[in-house]
Design a protein around this motif. Structure first.
Motif, mmCIF file in Angstrom:
data_model
loop_
_atom_site.group_PDB
_atom_site.id
_atom_site.type_symbol
_atom_site.label_atom_id
_atom_site.label_comp_id
_atom_site.label_asym_id
_atom_site.label_seq_id
_atom_site.Cartn_x
_atom_site.Cartn_y
_atom_site.Cartn_z
ATOM 1 N N GLY A 38 17.710 43.099 -12.345
ATOM 2 C CA GLY A 38 17.102 43.786 -13.487
ATOM 3 C C GLY A 38 15.965 42.991 -14.097
ATOM 4 O O GLY A 38 14.916 43.551 -14.452
ATOM 5 N N PHE A 39 16.152 41.671 -14.198
ATOM 6 C CA PHE A 39 15.093 40.844 -14.783
ATOM 7 C C PHE A 39 13.866 40.811 -13.868
ATOM 8 O O PHE A 39 12.729 40.926 -14.346
ATOM 9 N N ALA A 40 14.088 40.654 -12.559
ATOM 10 C CA ALA A 40 12.963 40.651 -11.615
ATOM 11 C C ALA A 40 12.250 41.999 -11.625
ATOM 12 O O ALA A 40 11.006 42.060 -11.558
ATOM 13 N N TRP A 41 12.998 43.073 -11.738
ATOM 14 C CA TRP A 41 12.448 44.425 -11.793
ATOM 15 C C TRP A 41 11.548 44.575 -13.015
ATOM 16 O O TRP A 41 10.419 45.071 -12.930
ATOM 17 N N ALA A 70 18.958 46.023 -22.175
ATOM 18 C CA ALA A 70 18.586 44.701 -22.674
ATOM 19 C C ALA A 70 17.162 44.348 -22.284
ATOM 20 O O ALA A 70 16.518 43.520 -22.942
ATOM 21 N N PHE A 71 16.657 44.980 -21.212
ATOM 22 C CA PHE A 71 15.291 44.702 -20.760
ATOM 23 C C PHE A 71 14.326 45.667 -21.430
ATOM 24 O O PHE A 71 13.702 46.525 -20.798
ATOM 25 N N ARG A 72 14.203 45.544 -22.718
ATOM 26 C CA ARG A 72 13.344 46.437 -23.491
ATOM 27 C C ARG A 72 11.965 45.796 -23.665
ATOM 28 O O ARG A 72 11.738 44.660 -23.251
ATOM 29 N N GLY A 73 11.062 46.526 -24.276
ATOM 30 C CA GLY A 73 9.765 45.960 -24.650
ATOM 31 C C GLY A 73 8.605 46.366 -23.774
ATOM 32 O O GLY A 73 7.452 46.127 -24.133
ATOM 33 N N ASN A 74 8.858 46.993 -22.595
ATOM 34 C CA ASN A 74 7.744 47.396 -21.739
ATOM 35 C C ASN A 74 6.831 48.414 -22.399
ATOM 36 O O ASN A 74 5.638 48.491 -22.103
ATOM 37 N N ASN A 75 7.404 49.229 -23.312
ATOM 38 C CA ASN A 75 6.589 50.236 -23.986
ATOM 39 C C ASN A 75 5.563 49.621 -24.928
ATOM 40 O O ASN A 75 4.666 50.315 -25.411
ATOM 41 N N LEU A 76 5.659 48.313 -25.198
ATOM 42 C CA LEU A 76 4.723 47.653 -26.105
ATOM 43 C C LEU A 76 3.780 46.687 -25.388
ATOM 44 O O LEU A 76 2.934 46.072 -26.032
ATOM 45 N N VAL A 80 10.504 54.506 -18.744
ATOM 46 C CA VAL A 80 9.295 53.821 -19.204
ATOM 47 C C VAL A 80 9.232 52.415 -18.628
ATOM 48 O O VAL A 80 8.161 51.917 -18.266
ATOM 49 N N THR A 81 10.396 51.769 -18.523
ATOM 50 C CA THR A 81 10.441 50.384 -18.062
ATOM 51 C C THR A 81 10.353 50.260 -16.555
ATOM 52 O O THR A 81 9.587 49.444 -16.036
ATOM 53 N N SER A 82 11.120 51.080 -15.825
ATOM 54 C CA SER A 82 11.314 50.821 -14.401
ATOM 55 C C SER A 82 10.646 51.814 -13.461
ATOM 56 O O SER A 82 10.495 51.529 -12.278
ATOM 57 N N THR A 83 10.250 52.975 -13.973
ATOM 58 C CA THR A 83 9.784 54.041 -13.074
ATOM 59 C C THR A 83 8.304 54.361 -13.236
ATOM 60 O O THR A 83 7.526 54.297 -12.273
ATOM 61 N N TYR A 84 7.900 54.731 -14.437
ATOM 62 C CA TYR A 84 6.524 55.175 -14.657
ATOM 63 C C TYR A 84 5.466 54.181 -14.182
ATOM 64 O O TYR A 84 4.476 54.579 -13.552
#
Length: 477
Positions: free
Chosen positions: A101-104, A261-267, A418-422
């Motif tokens: 998950g972290f590497a992703w 827990a792996f949030r923040g990609n939207n910012l 938003v984090t892993s797909t788009y």
């Protein structure tokens, strides 16, 4: 379609005005940012509306400001869910899922950082703008508006719930007769007033001080959470690491706890939008340095909290998620009150500091609507009232749906896209790698896995709710 045509088509102002000609500020700024570097239509003389909006009003950020923004937005209360995920998955699968998950997450951040200026002459400083440029106006808005606005306003509502309940819990610990002088709603209100007041900074770049404090507070309570069990030399005789429930819904619920827990990609794009950029020093270089530094710190905190707390408590950790107070109560029982005071206070301060940076995309969008209709920048009073209004909405959502933490996995499945797909499909759409090349295959695979995982998390969460039930205490926090 050429990159210059894409730059014109997906320009920020033309999107909001429905494709009409760009409106221009009557007062030229000191540091004009051209919409495009074309020399054929006079676009280089136009002053973009980005200079009026809070995310891009100031582009004077640097690697330090970006680093603390990333830590504050990426390391939050969700880290406390990781030991619960381990209690359901066990040591081996817990470590595998957390590492993958972290590497992703790191890979998709790399994609976003390099897509920020992928179209010549255009900086995509908002996730929604990049979605529209990648998927088209209708599909981009359909896919992007709900998850991005949810991750902004929804995150703030959950911060109100967790922060308010932690205030209530802190007051309970401080009370000598086990009575709490304030109700839960009053604690929500106190938190919201403080958070909205802290949200009055004019732009994203000016939130650096709050991000710095929020990052330090997150590091403080994360460190306390994993160092206390080590310092106390807890006995492991009564701790079991056996996974008792191996059902589909329980396993994927645990995977969902790690995913959220792996949030923040939207910012990421919004934070990169605060950095200066030119042909010699593009913002991607500065941003990537900040990403590496911040994620190294976040990784240390996440892995230590997950490993040490699971080692200390094992099956005593509530495996189903739920309120953060479920986990903090373990520390109230086993350690002196001053340790609980420290964890609760630093936790509350982190929630307060994270609120403004998570609210900023909603503030930016609200001001965009105002600017589109009035064709002038927001005054101080208008900006203040818009943020107060958004704060009231988050407060009422928190009061009305205070059970949202129990739906963390179901709601997190939306944010997972938003984090892993788009980002993977955005890269294919904008960069247009050769069909069946390594980058094309990698992004198709990763993006498809992300979409599939999101669907599985929704199914698992729905099955879990059907089995365990949900006490939906509407407007009764």
């Amino acid at each position: 379609m050429s990159k210059k045509a894409v730059a014109k088509l997906f320009d920020l102002e033309s999107q909001e005005s429905g494709g009409s000609p760009l409106f221009v500020s009557q007062t030229h700024s000191k540091d004009p940012q051209p919409v495009s570097d074309d020399n054929d239509g006079g676009d280089s003389e136009r002053i973009p509306v980005e200079e009026w909006l809070p995310i891009t009003e100031s582009r004077k950020g640097n690697v330090y400001t970006a680093t603390f923004h990333l830590i504050c937005s990426g390391l939050g209360f969700q880290v406390l869910f990781l030991p619960a995920a381990f209690s359901a998955l066990g040591w081996v699968w817990g470590m595998i899922v957390l590492t993958v998950g972290f590497a992703w997450k790191l890979y998709t951040i790399w994609l976003l950082v390099n897509l920020h200026e992928a179209v010549n002459g255009t900086r995509f400083s908002r996730y929604l703008r990049l979605a529209i440029a990648s998927f088209g106006v209708k599909l981009g808005k359909l896919l992007g508006i709900f998850p991005v606005m949810y991750l902004s306003g929804g995150a703030c509502s959950i911060l109100v719930i967790t922060g308010g309940k932690t205030i209530n819990q802190l007051l309970h610990i401080m009370s000598e007769d086990d009575t709490v002088p304030l109700t839960t709603v009053q604690c929500f209100l106190i938190f919201s007033i403080l958070a909205v007041g802290m949200s009055q900074f004019p732009n994203m770049n000016s939130l650096f001080g709050l991000s710095l404090v929020g990052s330090v507070m997150a590091l403080a309570y994360s460190t306390a959470v994993w160092t206390l069990p080590l310092a106390s030399e807890r006995s492991q005789k009564n701790v079991s690491y056996a996974t008792k429930d191996t059902s589909f819904d329980n396993i994927f619920n645990a995977v969902g706890l790690i995913a959220i827990a792996f949030r923040g990609n939207n910012l990421v794009l919004e934070i990169q939008g605060t950095l200066p950029s030119d042909s010699k020093n593009p913002s991607s270089k500065t941003m990537w340095r900040a990403v590496v530094i911040s994620n190294a710190i976040i990784a240390v905190c996440m892995f230590l909290v997950a490993i040490v707390v699971y080692w200390a408590y094992g099956d005593k950790i509530p495996a189903g998620g739920g309120p953060i107070s479920n986990y903090l109560k373990l520390y109230e029982q086993d350690y002196p009150k001053r340790a609980a005071y420290f964890i609760d206070i630093t936790f509350i301060l982190n929630c307060l500091c994270a609120y403004p940076i998570n609210l900023m995309p909603s503030c930016d969008n609200a001001e965009m609507v105002y600017i589109t209709n009035t064709q002038k920048p927001c005054s101080f009073f208008v900006r203040m009232m818009l943020r107060v209004l958004l704060g009231l909405v988050c407060f009422f959502v928190a009061v009305g749906f205070s059970f949202l933490p129990y739906l963390a996995v179901l709601i997190g499945a939306v944010g997972l896209l938003v984090t892993s797909t788009y980002p993977c499909f955005m890269w294919i759409s904008i960069k247009q790698p050769q069909w069946k090349s390594l980058m094309w295959l990698l992004n198709v695979l990763v993006g498809s896995l992300g979409a599939s995982l999101s669907i599985l998390l929704v199914v698992a969460s729905a099955l879990r709710l059907a089995d365990k039930g949900l006490h939906a205490n509407f407007f009764k926090p």
